[in-house]
Design a protein around this motif. Structure first.
Motif, PDB file in Angstrom:
ATOM      1  N   ALA A   5      33.489  46.129-129.000  1.00  0.00           N
ATOM      2  CA  ALA A   5      34.694  46.152-128.169  1.00  0.00           C
ATOM      3  C   ALA A   5      35.905  46.526-129.010  1.00  0.00           C
ATOM      4  CB  ALA A   5      34.898  44.799-127.501  1.00  0.00           C
ATOM      5  N   THR A   6      35.987  46.011-130.222  1.00  0.00           N
ATOM      6  CA  THR A   6      37.099  46.334-131.110  1.00  0.00           C
ATOM      7  C   THR A   6      37.090  47.816-131.459  1.00  0.00           C
ATOM      8  OG1 THR A   6      37.027  44.114-132.037  1.00  0.00           O
ATOM      9  CG2 THR A   6      38.198  45.785-133.314  1.00  0.00           C
ATOM     10  N   ILE A   7      35.930  48.327-131.812  1.00  0.00           N
ATOM     11  CA  ILE A   7      35.811  49.751-132.136  1.00  0.00           C
ATOM     12  C   ILE A   7      36.230  50.592-130.942  1.00  0.00           C
ATOM     13  CG2 ILE A   7      34.157  51.605-132.631  1.00  0.00           C
ATOM     14  CD1 ILE A   7      32.629  49.520-134.342  1.00  0.00           C
ATOM     15  N   ALA A   8      35.782  50.210-129.765  1.00  0.00           N
ATOM     16  CA  ALA A   8      36.119  50.970-128.559  1.00  0.00           C
ATOM     17  C   ALA A   8      37.608  50.933-128.273  1.00  0.00           C
ATOM     18  CB  ALA A   8      35.336  50.438-127.369  1.00  0.00           C
ATOM     19  N   LEU A   9      38.249  49.788-128.481  1.00  0.00           N
ATOM     20  CA  LEU A   9      39.688  49.693-128.236  1.00  0.00           C
ATOM     21  C   LEU A   9      40.466  50.574-129.211  1.00  0.00           C
ATOM     22  CD1 LEU A   9      40.116  45.892-127.484  1.00  0.00           C
ATOM     23  CD2 LEU A   9      40.332  47.803-125.890  1.00  0.00           C
ATOM     24  N   PRO A  57      37.097  55.954-118.363  1.00  0.00           N
ATOM     25  CA  PRO A  57      37.059  57.251-119.058  1.00  0.00           C
ATOM     26  C   PRO A  57      35.958  57.305-120.115  1.00  0.00           C
ATOM     27  CG  PRO A  57      39.296  56.375-119.000  1.00  0.00           C
ATOM     28  CD  PRO A  57      38.392  55.287-118.504  1.00  0.00           C
ATOM     29  N   LEU A  58      35.458  58.506-120.340  1.00  0.00           N
ATOM     30  CA  LEU A  58      34.467  58.769-121.375  1.00  0.00           C
ATOM     31  C   LEU A  58      35.189  59.436-122.534  1.00  0.00           C
ATOM     32  CD1 LEU A  58      31.532  59.000-122.426  1.00  0.00           C
ATOM     33  CD2 LEU A  58      31.375  61.167-121.163  1.00  0.00           C
ATOM     34  N   TYR A  59      35.075  58.842-123.720  1.00  0.00           N
ATOM     35  CA  TYR A  59      35.732  59.377-124.907  1.00  0.00           C
ATOM     36  C   TYR A  59      34.707  59.859-125.906  1.00  0.00           C
ATOM     37  CZ  TYR A  59      39.906  57.077-123.141  1.00  0.00           C
ATOM     38  OH  TYR A  59      40.956  56.690-122.354  1.00  0.00           O
ATOM     39  N   LEU A  80      29.828  59.278-128.123  1.00  0.00           N
ATOM     40  CA  LEU A  80      30.360  59.186-126.763  1.00  0.00           C
ATOM     41  C   LEU A  80      30.486  57.709-126.446  1.00  0.00           C
ATOM     42  CD1 LEU A  80      28.163  61.943-125.110  1.00  0.00           C
ATOM     43  CD2 LEU A  80      30.605  62.089-125.621  1.00  0.00           C
ATOM     44  N   VAL A  81      31.670  57.292-125.987  1.00  0.00           N
ATOM     45  CA  VAL A  81      31.959  55.875-125.773  1.00  0.00           C
ATOM     46  C   VAL A  81      32.590  55.680-124.404  1.00  0.00           C
ATOM     47  CG1 VAL A  81      33.230  53.870-126.636  1.00  0.00           C
ATOM     48  CG2 VAL A  81      32.376  55.569-128.247  1.00  0.00           C
ATOM     49  N   GLN A  82      32.111  54.660-123.693  1.00  0.00           N
ATOM     50  CA  GLN A  82      32.680  54.297-122.397  1.00  0.00           C
ATOM     51  C   GLN A  82      32.732  52.782-122.280  1.00  0.00           C
ATOM     52  OE1 GLN A  82      30.368  55.247-118.898  1.00  0.00           O
ATOM     53  NE2 GLN A  82      32.224  55.604-117.691  1.00  0.00           N
ATOM     54  N   VAL A  94      30.781  47.753-123.629  1.00  0.00           N
ATOM     55  CA  VAL A  94      31.097  49.071-124.156  1.00  0.00           C
ATOM     56  C   VAL A  94      29.767  49.747-124.457  1.00  0.00           C
ATOM     57  CG1 VAL A  94      32.174  50.346-126.045  1.00  0.00           C
ATOM     58  CG2 VAL A  94      33.268  48.269-125.146  1.00  0.00           C
ATOM     59  N   TYR A  95      29.575  50.948-123.911  1.00  0.00           N
ATOM     60  CA  TYR A  95      28.346  51.696-124.166  1.00  0.00           C
ATOM     61  C   TYR A  95      28.689  52.857-125.087  1.00  0.00           C
ATOM     62  CZ  TYR A  95      24.122  54.422-123.561  1.00  0.00           C
ATOM     63  OH  TYR A  95      22.972  55.110-123.799  1.00  0.00           O
ATOM     64  N   ARG A  96      27.884  53.008-126.133  1.00  0.00           N
ATOM     65  CA  ARG A  96      28.111  54.079-127.104  1.00  0.00           C
ATOM     66  C   ARG A  96      26.801  54.780-127.381  1.00  0.00           C
ATOM     67  NH1 ARG A  96      31.029  53.768-132.995  1.00  0.00           N
ATOM     68  NH2 ARG A  96      30.084  55.667-133.812  1.00  0.00           N
ATOM     69  N   GLN A  97      26.839  56.099-127.399  1.00  0.00           N
ATOM     70  CA  GLN A  97      25.672  56.908-127.731  1.00  0.00           C
ATOM     71  C   GLN A  97      26.091  57.893-128.812  1.00  0.00           C
ATOM     72  OE1 GLN A  97      22.440  56.714-126.178  1.00  0.00           O
ATOM     73  NE2 GLN A  97      21.972  57.896-128.000  1.00  0.00           N
ATOM     74  N   ASP A  98      25.338  57.940-129.906  1.00  0.00           N
ATOM     75  CA  ASP A  98      25.633  58.852-131.002  1.00  0.00           C
ATOM     76  C   ASP A  98      24.569  59.933-131.096  1.00  0.00           C
ATOM     77  OD1 ASP A  98      27.892  57.758-133.088  1.00  0.00           O
ATOM     78  OD2 ASP A  98      26.985  56.150-131.936  1.00  0.00           O
ATOM     79  N   TYR A  99      25.022  61.137-131.395  1.00  0.00           N
ATOM     80  CA  TYR A  99      24.150  62.287-131.595  1.00  0.00           C
ATOM     81  C   TYR A  99      24.562  62.948-132.894  1.00  0.00           C
ATOM     82  CZ  TYR A  99      23.575  61.777-126.556  1.00  0.00           C
ATOM     83  OH  TYR A  99      23.330  61.283-125.315  1.00  0.00           O
ATOM     84  N   GLN A 100      23.643  63.672-133.530  1.00  0.00           N
ATOM     85  CA  GLN A 100      23.977  64.453-134.711  1.00  0.00           C
ATOM     86  C   GLN A 100      23.479  65.870-134.515  1.00  0.00           C
ATOM     87  OE1 GLN A 100      22.624  62.634-138.346  1.00  0.00           O
ATOM     88  NE2 GLN A 100      23.758  60.754-137.957  1.00  0.00           N
ATOM     89  N   MET A 101      24.229  66.828-135.057  1.00  0.00           N
ATOM     90  CA  MET A 101      23.812  68.225-134.978  1.00  0.00           C
ATOM     91  C   MET A 101      24.407  69.025-136.124  1.00  0.00           C
ATOM     92  SD  MET A 101      26.204  69.592-131.789  1.00  0.00           S
ATOM     93  CE  MET A 101      24.955  70.716-131.324  1.00  0.00           C
ATOM     94  N   ASN A 102      23.690  70.068-136.510  1.00  0.00           N
ATOM     95  CA  ASN A 102      24.180  71.044-137.479  1.00  0.00           C
ATOM     96  C   ASN A 102      24.742  72.207-136.685  1.00  0.00           C
ATOM     97  OD1 ASN A 102      23.022  69.413-139.423  1.00  0.00           O
ATOM     98  ND2 ASN A 102      21.217  70.691-139.680  1.00  0.00           N
TER      99      ASN A 102
END
Length: 127
Positions: A5-9, A57-59, A80-82, A94-102
């Motif tokens: 929650a802190t990270i999202a804020l 909102p989706l950030y 991506l955080v909502q 707070v829902y967070r999804q992380d992706y990585q790409m080159n």
């Protein structure tokens, strides 16, 4: 939960500077500049919100993990955080999804990462 929650804020406060109809624009900007952040709007946000059942909102926050030798090419972490996503128990999280790409700023993959992948595929075939 408190940490998320802190990270999202903090993220929500920082990312109001940009809105992206197309997440691709922010990804390419991060490949060139090293980072990018903003609110994701448009079709991707609508699709995401239909899945999370939250109208918040989706950030996105995009950061460099590695810089390749080819100019404007990086390995990126895309978060991506909502907020206010309902759980089965009725709590809001707070829902967070992380992706990585080159990727390079022109949208192509870095030559260095292609060569490394091809080399790994060759080694796997020899086994």
């Amino acid at each position: 939960m408190f940490k998320a929650a802190t990270i999202a804020l903090v993220l929500a406060a920082a990312v109001h500077s940009a809105a992206a109809e197309d997440l691709t624009r922010l990804i390419r900007a991060a490949a060139a500049e090293g980072s990018a952040e903003g609110e994701v709007i448009g079709k991707l946000a609508t699709f995401w919100k239909s899945g999370t059942k939250s109208d918040s909102p989706l950030y996105t926050k995009i950061a460099t993990i590695k810089t390749f030798s080819q100019p404007d090419c990086r390995r990126l972490n895309i978060s991506l955080v909502q907020e206010n996503v309902p759980t089965k128990t009725g709590d809001k999280v707070v829902y967070r999804q992380d992706y990585q790409m080159n990727i390079c700023s022109d949208g192509t993959p870095p030559k260095e990462s292609i060569e490394a992948w091809e080399k790994s595929q060759s080694a796997n075939k020899k086994k």
